[in-house]
Design a protein around this motif. Structure first.
Motif, short mmCIF file in Angstrom:
data_model
loop_
_atom_site.label_atom_id
_atom_site.label_comp_id
_atom_site.label_asym_id
_atom_site.label_seq_id
_atom_site.Cartn_x
_atom_site.Cartn_y
_atom_site.Cartn_z
N LEU A 321 0.63 -1.17 0.09
CA LEU A 321 0.21 -0.01 0.00
C LEU A 321 0.87 1.18 0.11
N VAL A 322 2.14 1.31 0.90
CA VAL A 322 2.82 2.38 0.97
C VAL A 322 3.51 2.53 -0.70
N VAL A 323 3.82 1.57 -1.29
CA VAL A 323 4.28 1.65 -2.60
C VAL A 323 3.58 2.45 -3.59
N PRO A 340 11.14 -2.40 -2.89
CA PRO A 340 11.15 -1.49 -1.69
C PRO A 340 10.65 -2.49 -0.71
N VAL A 341 9.41 -3.18 -1.00
CA VAL A 341 8.74 -3.95 0.00
C VAL A 341 9.76 -4.91 0.79
N LEU A 342 10.38 -5.67 -0.11
CA LEU A 342 11.37 -6.74 0.30
C LEU A 342 12.44 -6.20 0.93
N ILE A 343 12.96 -4.84 0.58
CA ILE A 343 14.06 -4.34 1.26
C ILE A 343 13.55 -3.89 2.61
N LEU A 448 14.96 3.50 -2.06
CA LEU A 448 15.42 3.80 -0.55
C LEU A 448 14.41 4.64 0.23
N LEU A 449 13.90 5.62 -0.56
CA LEU A 449 12.88 6.41 0.37
C LEU A 449 11.67 5.39 0.44
N THR A 450 11.13 4.98 -0.42
CA THR A 450 10.03 4.14 -0.55
C THR A 450 10.12 2.94 0.52
N VAL A 452 12.28 2.84 3.21
CA VAL A 452 12.26 3.53 4.65
C VAL A 452 10.79 3.84 5.11
N VAL A 453 10.06 4.57 4.16
CA VAL A 453 8.64 4.63 4.68
C VAL A 453 8.07 3.34 4.93
N ALA A 454 7.96 2.32 3.90
CA ALA A 454 7.48 1.12 4.30
C ALA A 454 7.85 0.59 5.47
N TYR A 455 9.38 0.61 5.60
CA TYR A 455 9.71 -0.20 7.16
C TYR A 455 8.95 0.64 8.24
N MET A 456 8.96 2.12 8.26
CA MET A 456 8.36 2.87 9.40
C MET A 456 6.89 2.37 9.55
N ALA A 457 6.08 2.01 8.41
CA ALA A 457 4.96 1.54 8.63
C ALA A 457 4.66 0.17 9.00
N MET A 458 5.46 -0.66 8.36
CA MET A 458 5.28 -2.01 8.74
C MET A 458 5.95 -2.42 10.07
N ASN A 459 6.93 -1.51 10.68
CA ASN A 459 7.23 -1.79 12.32
C ASN A 459 6.69 -1.12 13.13
N ASN A 460 5.73 -0.38 12.72
CA ASN A 460 4.78 0.15 13.76
C ASN A 460 4.15 -0.97 14.71
N PRO A 461 4.21 -0.88 16.12
CA PRO A 461 3.51 -1.77 16.72
C PRO A 461 1.99 -1.96 16.61
#
Length: 504
Positions: A321-323, A340-343, A448-450, A452-461
């Motif tokens: 969804l972020v992508v 970016p999702v896999l990264i 990379l920016l995508t 990072v944003v996906a990581y922040m969303a997916m890693n949110n508790p």
């Protein structure tokens, strides 16, 4: 072509996803937020009796899930005894049996009860219609009738009648008739008998008052009164109507709590302790017990190994969804569609800073080696295979070097998807040759920016908790992605480019 079917599908996905999530929250007590605490009561019942050296059979009432409480786990400890469970009319009982029991005998039953908010649910089924032609000996028949008549005149329905009747037998309001009846009968059986004579369905129930840290507690008899589909509990000592929050109905069918055959001096006592526990952990066992329910689409019903796997898999739609948001609405360019999702998944395993450094090092060294391979004029399959082996070698070297220098964070670089990195290097190399280094920086930076944003969303508790516990969210994400897929307007990064057109 009409887009009405498309919007109907999107609306159905949204409604079904929301309905599934709300159903799991209400029916299975799954919390909306992570870290939410719930009260759990640990209760232990100890049965003691003296065996007579002959076959023994112990029949004990068990509690059921009821308003305010849900049974999570149950355990028994009874060495040398067989154990079976019986259920009839909603009443549960445990039956221990032994071919020979002699001397002091001790049996244990323990359960964990989760405190819930379903106080309005029906507690038990009403008994059969009361028998009104009850025979009393003189002069108790006259006293009983007078007590019933007085309470009946001051009441309007079954509950107010029961309240008035119980008030006649409280210690500070006892009249002559009440005192006379109490000399011959126990209080609670007497109250049930009077209520039944007046045509009010009632029965005696055995309750346990929960107080943390208490030991060797006993059950207390209360009166349960029915008025059609409605029911209420009454405290026989005070005559008050209502069910306290710390009241647990241990036996609610009007039967004996404990029956022992082949023994004497039987006794049952209770110990209890309350503790706070994570709401997700408190209901996990209940999810597994209810796994056969059609509407219980729960990952908790799977083995732990599969649960851990799905906890990561269910985050992928969030990254997707972020992508879609960044590519369709913002207009960012990425190297590959969902690379970016896999990264981002790799960043979750390594941490953000370690992942960024590792990604840049691997890609940079890979591009240098790939530029040399391009001069060898290899076929595509052979060239990509060589890049894959190169990436594995680079990751291995970096991992060993990090270990030698004591950088434990560098060991996690092995979580990077090697095939994806290899194709990324191959695409960037071709892009460098065709479009130049500027386009490589644009797409690489966008990727990379995508990520990072996906990581922040997916890693949110909160997001991790919602996606893992509510599978209906996947349908909601699908509906959102379908709506974004139908967007045909300007992207944010295109607004500056088309600004002169809009001004004209």
């Amino acid at each position: 072509m009409s887009r009405l079917p498309f919007y109907i599908i999107v609306a159905m996905l949204m409604v079904v996803g929301i309905a599934m999530s709300i159903h799991r929250h209400i029916e299975f007590e799954v919390p909306w937020t992570p870290g939410e605490q719930r009260q759990v009561w640990d209760i232990e019942a100890q049965v003691t009796f003296d065996g007579n050296g002959e076959p023994a059979r112990v029949n004990m009432a068990l509690p059921s899930s009821q308003p305010g409480f849900r049974i999570v786990t149950e355990h028994t400890a009874s060495p040398g005894y067989g154990l079976s469970f019986e259920e009839k009319g909603g009443a549960r009982r445990a039956v221990w049996s032994s071919r020979s029991a002699e001397g002091d005998q001790r049996l244990y039953y323990s359960s964990q009860l989760l405190v819930t908010n379903d106080a309005n649910k029906t507690m038990s089924t009403p008994p059969s219609p009361p028998v009104q032609d009850i025979v009393w000996q003189r002069p108790y028949d006259t006293a009983a009738q007078q007590v019933i008549d007085q309470a009946w005149a001051r009441s309007a329905d079954a509950f107010t009648f029961a309240q008035q009747l119980l008030g006649e037998f409280t210690d500070d309001q006892q009249g002559e008739n009440a005192r006379l009846l109490l000399t011959q009968f126990d209080r609670v059986p007497l109250l049930v008998r009077l209520l039944n004579q007046a045509g009010v369905s009632a029965r005696e129930v055995s309750v346990l008052m929960l107080e943390s840290g208490r030991r060797r507690q006993s059950l207390t008899p209360w009166v349960q009164v029915f008025d059609g589909d409605k029911q209420a509990l009454f405290n026989p000592a005070t005559g008050e109507q209502g069910r306290p929050d710390n009241l647990l109905v241990w036996e609610g069918a009007g039967d004996a709590v404990l029956e022992v055959e082949g023994g004497s001096n039987s006794h049952i006592s209770f110990s209890m302790l309350v503790r706070n526990q994570s709401a997700s952990a408190a209901v996990r066992t209940q999810q597994a017990k209810d796994s056969d329910t059609l509407l219980n689409f729960s990952i908790h019903s799977l083995p732990l190994e599969e649960q851990a796997l799905f906890q990561t898999i269910l985050l992928i739609p969030i990254g997707a969804l972020v992508v879609v948001l960044l590519r369709v609405l913002v207009g960012l360019k990425t190297s590959g569609t969902f690379m970016p999702v896999l990264i981002a998944l790799a960043f979750i395993q390594t941490s953000l800073l370690t992942g960024l450094i590792g990604f840049l090092l691997v890609v940079a060294v890979g591009l240098v080696i790939r530029s040399y391979l391009s001069h060898l004029n290899l076929l595509l399959v052979a060239r990509v295979t060589a890049v894959i082996i190169t990436v594995i070698a680079i990751i291995s070297i970096f991992t060993v070097a990090a270990y030698r220098f004591g950088l434990n964070a560098g060991l996690t670089i092995t979580f990077f998807p090697m095939i994806i990195l290899s194709w990324t290097i191959e695409r960037m190399s071709i892009l460098w040759e065709e479009e130049g280094p500027k386009e490589v920086l644009i797409q690489g930076g966008g990727s990379l920016l995508t990520a990072v944003v996906a990581y922040m969303a997916m890693n949110n508790p909160w997001i991790r908790h919602i996606t893992f516990n509510f599978l209906g969210v996947q349908l909601i994400l699908m509906a959102c992605i379908l709506l974004l897929g139908s967007y045909t307007g300007y992207r944010l990064l295109e607004l500056r480019r088309f600004k002169p057109v809009t001004e004209d």
